[in-house]
Design a protein around this motif. Structure first.
Motif, PDB file in Angstrom:
ATOM      1  N   MET A   1       0.827  -1.195   0.000  1.00 21.46           N
ATOM      2  CA  MET A   1       0.000   0.000   0.000  1.00 21.46           C
ATOM      3  C   MET A   1       0.865   1.250   0.000  1.00 21.46           C
ATOM      4  N   LYS A   2       0.312   2.346  -0.529  1.00 21.54           N
ATOM      5  CA  LYS A   2       1.076   3.591  -0.518  1.00 21.54           C
ATOM      6  C   LYS A   2       1.026   4.228   0.869  1.00 21.54           C
ATOM      7  N   GLN A   3       1.992   5.076   1.142  1.00 20.00           N
ATOM      8  CA  GLN A   3       2.051   5.741   2.438  1.00 20.00           C
ATOM      9  C   GLN A   3       0.889   6.705   2.601  1.00 20.00           C
ATOM     10  N   ILE A   4       0.235   6.620   3.744  1.00 16.46           N
ATOM     11  CA  ILE A   4      -0.829   7.565   4.094  1.00 16.46           C
ATOM     12  C   ILE A   4      -0.163   8.809   4.663  1.00 16.46           C
ATOM     13  N   THR A 163       4.228   1.622  18.322  1.00 15.60           N
ATOM     14  CA  THR A 163       3.975   2.733  17.407  1.00 15.60           C
ATOM     15  C   THR A 163       4.480   2.435  16.006  1.00 15.60           C
ATOM     16  N   VAL A 164       5.586   1.727  15.915  1.00 14.85           N
ATOM     17  CA  VAL A 164       6.114   1.344  14.600  1.00 14.85           C
ATOM     18  C   VAL A 164       5.118   0.443  13.879  1.00 14.85           C
ATOM     19  N   GLU A 165       4.467  -0.464  14.601  1.00 17.55           N
ATOM     20  CA  GLU A 165       3.458  -1.310  13.963  1.00 17.55           C
ATOM     21  C   GLU A 165       2.333  -0.459  13.374  1.00 17.55           C
ATOM     22  N   PHE A 170      -0.002   2.375   8.343  1.00 16.70           N
ATOM     23  CA  PHE A 170      -0.198   3.581   7.529  1.00 16.70           C
ATOM     24  C   PHE A 170       0.656   3.547   6.261  1.00 16.70           C
ATOM     25  N   GLY A 171       1.279   2.409   5.981  1.00 10.64           N
ATOM     26  CA  GLY A 171       2.061   2.271   4.759  1.00 10.64           C
ATOM     27  C   GLY A 171       3.449   2.869   4.826  1.00 10.64           C
ATOM     28  N   LEU A 300      -5.292  -0.215  11.457  1.00 12.99           N
ATOM     29  CA  LEU A 300      -4.480  -1.120  12.262  1.00 12.99           C
ATOM     30  C   LEU A 300      -5.096  -2.517  12.285  1.00 12.99           C
ATOM     31  N   ALA A 301      -6.413  -2.604  12.391  1.00 14.44           N
ATOM     32  CA  ALA A 301      -7.080  -3.914  12.381  1.00 14.44           C
ATOM     33  C   ALA A 301      -6.789  -4.659  11.080  1.00 14.44           C
ATOM     34  N   ALA A 302      -6.836  -3.938   9.953  1.00 17.07           N
ATOM     35  CA  ALA A 302      -6.538  -4.564   8.657  1.00 17.07           C
ATOM     36  C   ALA A 302      -5.102  -5.062   8.621  1.00 17.07           C
TER      37      ALA A 302
END
Length: 306
Positions: A1-4, A163-165, A170-171, A300-302
């Motif tokens: 995924m692209k960065q949010i 936080t890293v997770e 967030f890509g 985060l759930a995804a």
């Protein structure tokens, strides 16, 4: 995924991957109900509303919300009972995300940490604020501004891992972490700078994975390339930080609230380190902040495969 890169982009992503199901503890709160209804209308989330069914119906009627779109669990016990019921819906797999409603934080967390039905994962529980600030090309993750008061070195490692997770969700494949203090040099009289140097070395040695950690940094040279250049700081993190690890709750709380009240911004907040994403916002937070927090939890759930 692209960065949010903004919370606007987060909303778009949450629509793509939603809906996820939220269990709301003590749902009879107008702003929480408004946020949950907005999430439903946006296709981000559906919800199970736990609490006094009569009060929930009263709030819904005042807001023009059709409860036919929701499952209502009538739980009229004390706050501990309501929290445990809402938590159990998540731990049993009936819901993907837990959300705090009109319940005291201590009672809410007591349910999260319940040994039998709670969401303990073995990790340290921590909090993060996610900020979109006008003028910047990315979101910032501030940790930990709400839970861990004076974290030691190991607690800071755990806070970073949590936080890293989220940043990965967030890509952001390899987020840049700035460990903050009042200065950008190691000073034995300032313990947080010693922790920062240790965390940076742990990152270089591969003890902290999935990110790049450096520090200590004062705030200016963590987020401003110009400030970092002016001070002669050479680091891939300098001026480009995604995650801002604060030394203690006082610094983090004041920083987060300064952003909310002094800057043009959008904000979300989550509890991390549990088995499932947990939305915990302040009573003073707007319905928009609560909605964006739900969207963050959906991302985060995804990422966690929920």
């Amino acid at each position: 995924m692209k960065q949010i890169r903004s919370l606007t982009e987060l909303m778009e992503y949450a629509r793509e991957i939603g809906p996820r199901k939220i269990s709301v503890a003590l749902a009879e709160d107008a702003e929480v109900m408004e946020a949950v209804e907005d999430a439903r209308k946006n296709g981000i989330a559906t919800a199970i509303l736990v609490g006094n069914a009569v009060k929930i119906a009263d709030v819904a009627a005042k807001l023009g919300i059709d409860l036919a779109n929701y499952e209502v669990v009538d739980e009229r016990g004390n706050e501990n009972a309501v929290a445990l019921k809402a938590v159990e819906l998540v731990s049993s797999g009936s819901a993907d995300i837990l959300m705090k409603g009109m319940i005291k934080t201590a009672n809410f967390l007591r349910g999260v940490l319940n040994k039998e039905k709670g969401l303990r994962s073995g990790a340290l529980i921590s909090h993060v604020y996610i900020h979109q600030v006008e003028g910047y090309d990315r979101v910032f993750f501030i940790c930990d501004p709400a839970f861990n008061m004076y974290p030691d070195l190991q607690a800071k490692v755990n806070i970073l891992n949590n936080t890293v997770e989220l940043a990965h969700a967030f890509g952001i494949a390899n987020p840049k972490v700035a460990v903050l203090g009042a200065v950008e040099v190691v000073n034995p009289d300032m313990p947080c700078t010693l922790d920062a140097a240790a965390l940076a070395q742990m990152s270089r040695r591969g003890q902290i994975k999935g990110c790049v950690v450096d520090g200590p940094f004062a705030l200016d040279n963590a987020i401003s390339v110009e400030a970092a250049k002016h001070k002669g700081i050479e680091s891939e993190v300098a001026g480009n930080a995604d995650i801002l690890l604060v030394p203690d709750i006082e610094a983090g709380n004041m920083m987060a609230k300064a952003i909310v009240y002094f800057a043009r911004n959008k904000t979300a907040g989550l509890v991390l380190g549990a088995k499932a994403p947990v939305v915990l916002t302040s009573r003073t937070d707007t319905a928009e902040t609560k909605l964006l927090s739900i969207a963050s939890a959906v991302a985060l759930a995804a990422h966690q495969g929920r």
